[in-house]
Write a protein that holds these residues in place. Structure first.
Motif, short mmCIF file in Angstrom:
data_model
loop_
_atom_site.label_atom_id
_atom_site.label_comp_id
_atom_site.label_asym_id
_atom_site.label_seq_id
_atom_site.Cartn_x
_atom_site.Cartn_y
_atom_site.Cartn_z
N GLY A 574 -73.58 43.73 -97.18
CA GLY A 574 -72.44 44.62 -97.03
C GLY A 574 -72.38 45.67 -98.13
N ALA A 575 -71.91 46.84 -97.76
CA ALA A 575 -71.63 47.91 -98.72
C ALA A 575 -70.26 48.49 -98.38
N GLU A 576 -69.49 48.78 -99.41
CA GLU A 576 -68.13 49.24 -99.19
C GLU A 576 -67.77 50.26 -100.27
N VAL A 577 -67.17 51.36 -99.85
CA VAL A 577 -66.70 52.39 -100.77
C VAL A 577 -65.18 52.45 -100.69
N GLN A 578 -64.52 52.32 -101.83
CA GLN A 578 -63.08 52.50 -101.91
C GLN A 578 -62.80 53.75 -102.75
N THR A 579 -61.98 54.63 -102.23
CA THR A 579 -61.72 55.88 -102.94
C THR A 579 -60.24 56.20 -102.89
N SER A 580 -59.75 56.83 -103.95
CA SER A 580 -58.33 57.17 -104.04
C SER A 580 -58.18 58.46 -104.83
N GLY A 594 -56.05 59.53 -113.03
CA GLY A 594 -57.13 60.16 -112.28
C GLY A 594 -57.54 59.38 -111.05
N GLY A 595 -58.09 60.09 -110.08
CA GLY A 595 -58.61 59.45 -108.89
C GLY A 595 -59.88 58.68 -109.20
N TYR A 596 -60.36 57.92 -108.23
CA TYR A 596 -61.56 57.12 -108.46
C TYR A 596 -62.26 56.86 -107.14
N THR A 597 -63.55 56.58 -107.24
CA THR A 597 -64.37 56.12 -106.13
C THR A 597 -65.27 55.01 -106.64
N VAL A 598 -65.23 53.85 -106.00
CA VAL A 598 -66.05 52.72 -106.43
C VAL A 598 -66.88 52.21 -105.26
N LEU A 599 -68.05 51.70 -105.59
CA LEU A 599 -68.96 51.11 -104.60
C LEU A 599 -69.04 49.62 -104.84
N ASN A 600 -68.84 48.83 -103.78
CA ASN A 600 -68.94 47.37 -103.84
C ASN A 600 -70.07 46.90 -102.92
N LEU A 601 -70.87 45.96 -103.38
CA LEU A 601 -71.98 45.42 -102.60
C LEU A 601 -71.80 43.91 -102.45
N SER A 602 -72.21 43.37 -101.31
CA SER A 602 -72.07 41.94 -101.08
C SER A 602 -73.25 41.42 -100.27
N ALA A 603 -73.49 40.11 -100.37
CA ALA A 603 -74.52 39.44 -99.58
C ALA A 603 -74.10 38.00 -99.36
N SER A 604 -74.35 37.47 -98.18
CA SER A 604 -74.03 36.08 -97.90
C SER A 604 -75.06 35.53 -96.94
N THR A 605 -75.30 34.22 -97.04
CA THR A 605 -76.25 33.57 -96.16
C THR A 605 -75.98 32.08 -96.12
N GLN A 606 -76.45 31.43 -95.06
CA GLN A 606 -76.37 29.99 -94.92
C GLN A 606 -77.68 29.42 -95.47
#
Length: 647
Positions: A574-580, A594-606
């Motif tokens: 997963g990749a997710e961008v949150q911006t404000s 100030g405003g911001y933009t951040v990138l979040n990365l995720s991974a999951s598996t069984q």
């Protein structure tokens, strides 16, 4: 002016909000998008609604998700676990129409704003038990344990005609796990940045007429300095406190259900949570030398209990009787402050279902009590009050039509009677396109602290609102999109006013003289292409103090989330961008955040049949930004968790 302030030996917290409106020309430019009101998830993709799924938040009674007219989001346990989040507010911040602010890290003072409405304008329930503060107003989000939450339902928009006082901006229902057939134990561990450690375990199941669920969890972190030294804090304020602010949380939950007969059931729920978090106070920061407490700890204690008897007497008539109790305590050491809120609720709900019609009649009583001790030497402040209510509801679903009508009469022991109402209508234009329109009134009575503390005014009046909204929703296969336009005006808005008339405090007092407008547009959508799922939500806002024509503090005019999830070789990446956009920390709009933009990365598996792995990196670029002036965020953080759930 400040909309909500809590004092702890000179320390003031301001909580406020409003949303802004996007010009219709911009809305029309996004004409192909419509707000997917039915089921947005935080992470990964929006949940696909099914005919069998029900929600209870919109009308306080189980209703098919596809029949709802309200603007509802759902977050399930799988989504919560994949998020890698520590706080409930962090999960909520990824949903449409929701922003958060926090004075530092998880465990510190946190506010949740639905459509820009003040944090006290959201009614919060945990397994049907009301959570609120009669000090600042609103739930203490920093004290609610995410580890015990199995499902979250969010209703955006006023709901006082169903829930009574407080639901001006929306309602959030939190649910713990319910036992299912068989025996299902689980255990999990997690490790993250800054010494974060998590451990959890529990068991749920069902045997015969009894179902049960039990869980415990503990997490702690070495933390970070929530008020890092800077030229501003050292030279201008003469204050800095360079210690690492720790975080610890221990929680437990027990839920029992007993099926007395096929048509009668008893449910009992208990939850306990204790949270400690380091913080940096502003006590004595102008003295020479400044007074510093290097081990300042704020503590949140939450206890909830509920007992419910549900009975279906025949195919038409059913009842629900409920008794609930909650206690929330906030205190600080060694700079002493303590406030305790005790809520008790009684509910008798009647439902009549015949054909496409649903009629509800509900009697409800709520009792509020507050004990407040601002210092060890100050006299204990203690007050209580009660509200009795009768509410009536009517729902109709047939063919392309959905109609919901509600009216409620609340009688407050201090303010007398207050009537609220709401009407909502949905029409399926085609099999894939649906339009909705709704209007409603809402109110919130002042907290006991706002009226009777040393900063209170007994003459305060209840805050009241009028809301209108329009929605358009498109769903076709793997594609959903939507738009919601809303306008919510609040009268008698309670703010902290340094020049309030009749005030006995030199700092100022609460005043109910302000007016606010929360209006805006929310756009959202999702689409699946093979193994890739895309999702987005955008909020365009113009939060406005109608008395000063200035933006309200700590709310961005624009914020958005963009995400993608890719299933490949047994993994979900997963990749997710949150911006404000920028916000202002003060009512005068002189201190910009100030405003911001951040990138979040995720991974999951069984990893194996019984073992699941979750990994996440938030704020990959280590963006430095603030929700509140001088209070830092955690920066780049990483988390890895393992959970064992035998099949």
């Amino acid at each position: 002016m400040i909309s909500c302030v809590s004092f702890s030996r000179g320390r003031a917290f301001a909580r406020r909000s409003r949303l802004a409106c996007l010009p219709l020309a911009l809305a029309s430019a996004f004409g192909g998008l419509v707000h997917a009101q039915q089921a947005q998830q935080a992470q990964p993709a929006p949940q696909t609604p099914t005919l069998g799924e029900t929600v209870v938040t919109a009308n306080r009674t189980p209703q098919a998700l596809t029949d709802l007219v309200g603007d509802v989001s759902i977050v399930d346990r799988q989504t919560i676990e994949r998020s890698g989040a520590t706080g409930v507010a962090d999960v909520l911040s990824r949903l449409p129409g929701i922003e958060i602010t926090r004075n530092g890290g998880v465990g510190n003072t946190t506010s949740v704003f639905i459509r820009g409405a003040e944090t006290r304008f959201t009614a919060v329930y945990l397994d049907g038990v009301r959570i609120d503060s009669q000090s600042t107003g609103g739930a203490g989000w920093e004290g609610i344990p995410l580890s015990q939450i199995d499902r979250i339902e969010v209703l955006r928009g006023p709901a006082a005609a169903v829930y009574g006082s407080d639901a001006i901006g929306g309602v959030i229902q939190l649910f713990t796990k319910r036992g299912e057939e068989g025996v299902s134990p689980y255990a999990g561990v997690g490790f993250g940045s800054r010494g974060l450690r998590k451990i959890e375990g529990g068991v749920s199941g069902k045997s015969g007429l009894l179902d049960y669920s039990f869980g415990v969890a503990h997490e702690e972190s070495k933390g970070f300095n929530v008020q890092p030294a800077s030229k501003r804090t050292v030279s201008k304020d003469g204050f800095t406190n360079p210690d690492r602010d720790v975080y610890r949380s221990t929680s437990g939950n027990l839920k029992l259900g007993f099926q007395i007969t096929p048509d009668q059931r008893i449910d009992a729920t208990l939850l306990a949570s204790d949270t400690d978090a380091g913080y940096d106070p502003s006590i004595g920061y102008k003295t020479k030398p400044p007074i510093l407490f290097k081990n300042d700890i704020s503590s949140n204690t939450l206890r909830t209990a509920g007992l419910t008897w549900s009975a279906k007497w025949n195919d038409v008539y059913s009842t629900r009787v409920q008794v609930t109790d909650s206690q929330s305590v906030y205190k600080t050491q060694p700079s002493f402050y303590r406030t305790e809120t005790h809520l008790r609720g009684y509910l008798f709900q009647n439902e009549f279902r015949f054909g496409p019609h649903l009629v509800t009649a509900t009697l409800e009583r709520r009792e509020d009590a507050l004990e407040n001790a601002p210092t060890t030497s100050a006299k204990l402040f203690s007050r209580d009050r009660a509200q009795n209510a009768l509410s009536l509801g009517y729902g109709f679903v047939q063919g392309p039509h959905s109609l919901q009508l509600h009216v409620r009469r609340d009688n407050d022991s201090e303010f007398g009677g207050k009537t609220t109402g709401s009407a909502a209508y949905g029409y399926a234009i085609t099999s894939t396109l649906r339009a909705t329109v709704s209007a409603g009134t809402a109110f919130r009575v002042p907290t006991l602290y706002q009226r009777f503390s040393e900063y209170g005014l007994a003459s305060l009046r209840p805050e009241s609102s009028r809301n209108v909204e329009l929605g358009l929703q498109y769903t076709q296969g793997a594609t959903n999109a939507g738009i919601v336009v809303y306008n919510n005006r609040v009268q008698n808005l309670i703010v902290f006013d340094s020049s309030a008339k009749g005030c006995q405090s030199s700092f100022g007092c609460y005043s109910s003289t302000a007016r606010a407008r929360y209006q805006g547009v929310t756009l959202s959508g999702g689409h699946r292409i093979g193994d890739v799922t895309l999702r987005t939500s955008l909020d365009y806002q113009d939060p406005r103090d109608l008395a000063t024509d200035r933006l309200l503090a700590r709310r961005a005019q624009r914020h958005a989330t963009f995400g993608a999830d890719w299933r490949i070789a047994g993994w979900t990446l997963g990749a997710e961008v949150q911006t404000s956009s920028k916000r202002y920390d003060d009512a005068a709009n002189t201190v910009k955040l100030g405003g911001y933009t951040v990138l979040n990365l995720s991974a999951s598996t069984q990893l194996t049949r019984d073992l699941n792995l979750v990994a996440r990196v938030d704020n990959v670029g280590n963006k430095d930004y603030q929700f509140a002036r001088l209070y830092a965020n955690a920066g780049r953080t990483a988390y890895v968790g393992l959970k064992w759930t035998p099949q």
